[in-house]
Enzyme design. Sequence first.
Site, PDB file in Angstrom:
ATOM      1  CG  HIS A 184      19.852  51.723  18.074  1.00 47.39           C
ATOM      2  ND1 HIS A 184      19.596  51.898  19.512  1.00 47.39           N
ATOM      3  CD2 HIS A 184      21.467  52.248  17.974  1.00 47.39           C
ATOM      4  CE1 HIS A 184      20.759  52.347  19.943  1.00 47.39           C
ATOM      5  NE2 HIS A 184      21.770  52.408  19.256  1.00 47.39           N
ATOM      6  NE  ARG A 286      11.089  56.283  26.669  1.00 44.85           N
ATOM      7  CZ  ARG A 286      11.705  57.365  26.173  1.00 44.85           C
ATOM      8  NH1 ARG A 286      12.541  58.087  26.712  1.00 44.85           N
ATOM      9  NH2 ARG A 286      11.089  57.710  24.821  1.00 44.85           N
ATOM     10  NE  ARG A 322       6.601  53.680  29.838  1.00 47.91           N
ATOM     11  CZ  ARG A 322       7.238  53.457  28.928  1.00 47.91           C
ATOM     12  NH1 ARG A 322       6.875  53.810  27.781  1.00 47.91           N
ATOM     13  NH2 ARG A 322       8.573  53.538  29.151  1.00 47.91           N
ATOM     14  CD  GLU A 417       2.192  51.470  25.498  1.00 50.15           C
ATOM     15  OE1 GLU A 417       3.484  51.283  25.403  1.00 50.15           O
ATOM     16  OE2 GLU A 417       1.756  51.051  26.620  1.00 50.15           O
ATOM     17  CG  ASN A 440       7.871  54.012  19.124  1.00 48.19           C
ATOM     18  OD1 ASN A 440       7.711  54.744  18.293  1.00 48.19           O
ATOM     19  ND2 ASN A 440       8.746  53.994  19.942  1.00 48.19           N
ATOM     20  CG  ASP A 441       4.996  48.813  22.493  1.00 53.21           C
ATOM     21  OD1 ASP A 441       5.650  47.837  21.749  1.00 53.21           O
ATOM     22  OD2 ASP A 441       5.353  49.149  23.749  1.00 53.21           O
ATOM     23  NE  ARG A 451       8.622  49.058  21.043  1.00 51.41           N
ATOM     24  CZ  ARG A 451       9.351  49.877  21.611  1.00 51.41           C
ATOM     25  NH1 ARG A 451       9.900  50.674  20.717  1.00 51.41           N
ATOM     26  NH2 ARG A 451       9.291  49.677  22.719  1.00 51.41           N
ATOM     27  CB  CYS A 488       4.315  59.748  24.600  1.00 43.50           C
ATOM     28  SG  CYS A 488       3.719  58.185  24.767  1.00 43.50           S
TER      29      CYS A 488
END
Length: 563
Positions: A184, A286, A322, A417, A440-441, A451, A488
């Site tokens: 974060h 998103r 998405r 992902e 990330n995933d 994560r 992305c």
Amino acid sequence: MTEFRGVGIGLGVAQGPVARMAEPLPAPSDAPSTATPEEETARVREAVAAVARELEERGAAAGGSARDVLEAQAMMAEDPTLETEVDTRLQAGKTGEWAVFDAFASFREQLTALGGYLGERAADLDDVAQRVIARLRGVPAPGIPDPGHPFVLVAKDLAPADTALLDLDKVLGLITTEGGPTSHTAILAREKSIVAVVGAAAAKDLPDGTTVIVDAAAGVVTVDPTADELDRAQHRADERRSASSAPLTPGALADGTPVPLLANLGKPGGAAQAVELGAEGVGLFRTEFLFLSASSAPTVAEQRTAYTELLSAFPGKKVVVRVLDAGADKPLPFLNDAHEENPALGLRGLRALRASEDILREQLTALAEADAATRANPEGPADLWVMAPMVSTVEETEYFVALARDYGIKTAGVMVEVPSSALLADRILAHADFASIGTNDLTQYTLAADRLLGSVASFQDPWHPAVLRLVREVGAAGADLGKPVGICGEAAADPLLAVVLVGLGATTLSMAPTALADVRATLLTHTLDDARRIAEAALAADDAASARTAAQNAAARKKETQP
């Protein structure tokens, strides 16, 4: 002069004296209260309300994603379940300080055990508890120091409330002892263009006042640098500042190979800033913002309005939307309210949408209508691409692409992902028009490391060769089939890793808009052959840290290897 390493965020360099974050408040005593339960309850209610209002005010001042985080913290402070837990302890004769401390700690353990999005909220809960206890004690809450001069902030990690309102005239740079490239704090540092090195464990021993150089490009912190080193660092900072004001150009490598640089956006309101910072379109929009704060799914008309605003902001540009990615870390009562022991591996993404197909159909309807509504844009219509999240099989790909076609969506793709979709990329791309890799995933599922869980943050590094191999699989499949492959995830915002990803076959890169300038500048220093060679060096490593070092060394040797 000594050096230690962490993970750099961006390409910046900063220098200055260290100022450390204050240590957390000591735990309160479990001694019985000398006041009545009613008096203690009144004290706690006032403190909680004051903290919630302060968090909301900070959020309103900060704006952007920080506002969403801080508003969530304010809601957490006044959570009815927590209030009940606190009241139980107060009625047992405990002090307000102890009741808050113990109730929040108990709730924190429950959230940590759940993992995912709720596990991340556990760390935010600590910050709320500290603020409430400080209010009850009548002392300042632990937070950003104010030594009276500009400084380099050193902290274990930063609470969202602190990161959101950092005074960038005073905070020259940031060093954290914990966290990784997708933490974060790292994401917010990138969003605010703060020069940062995260996960630098050795920083815990830095005393206040020590002069340091924070070199994010190298991921190095230099302690007690020489005058020459300070001069060189300042020269680099000045050069970077000059480069940032240069005219914007399309993303490309040194040999002219185009690499369109796109923006990740969470709301249509972020479009103007993205365009100003040089975004050539949107690589990830998103849509969750329409759903997460609602008790029921938004109507087709509500969705159409938002999508029309987005498409209108990017005339003639590619906009990749998405569809709803909910479940697991983003639970929605109207989508899936069933308890799952391991929600990250449960009914999420496209799986959740198939289980509530009316929501997916309404979203595709709204997107198609928004696309039609903006066709007459005098500057040219946006080029709408739509993709499904968390696709893990060929059958899921066929299902989504066929459904999107039924609604008139011309370009339909999938998010890669999970390892299964990367390993079957050639078969998946035989049906999908494009693939977009969510690093990330993909990293989370490849390394089996949540994560959002701080205890395994060291595993959550997209530089890991296992992740890079999967990216290469997708890139190769895209090249063979003539299908675009975008990135992305947060990995695209790491300038050197962006070069590696292009070397592995990525055709576009999408990132937080503030990262565009650094990535654009770095791409322009390497040819496609360079990118492939640097990628091979990273692939040959055994772990994330050595892959990053190998890529840095290969990039530094570039001139020696060219004729």
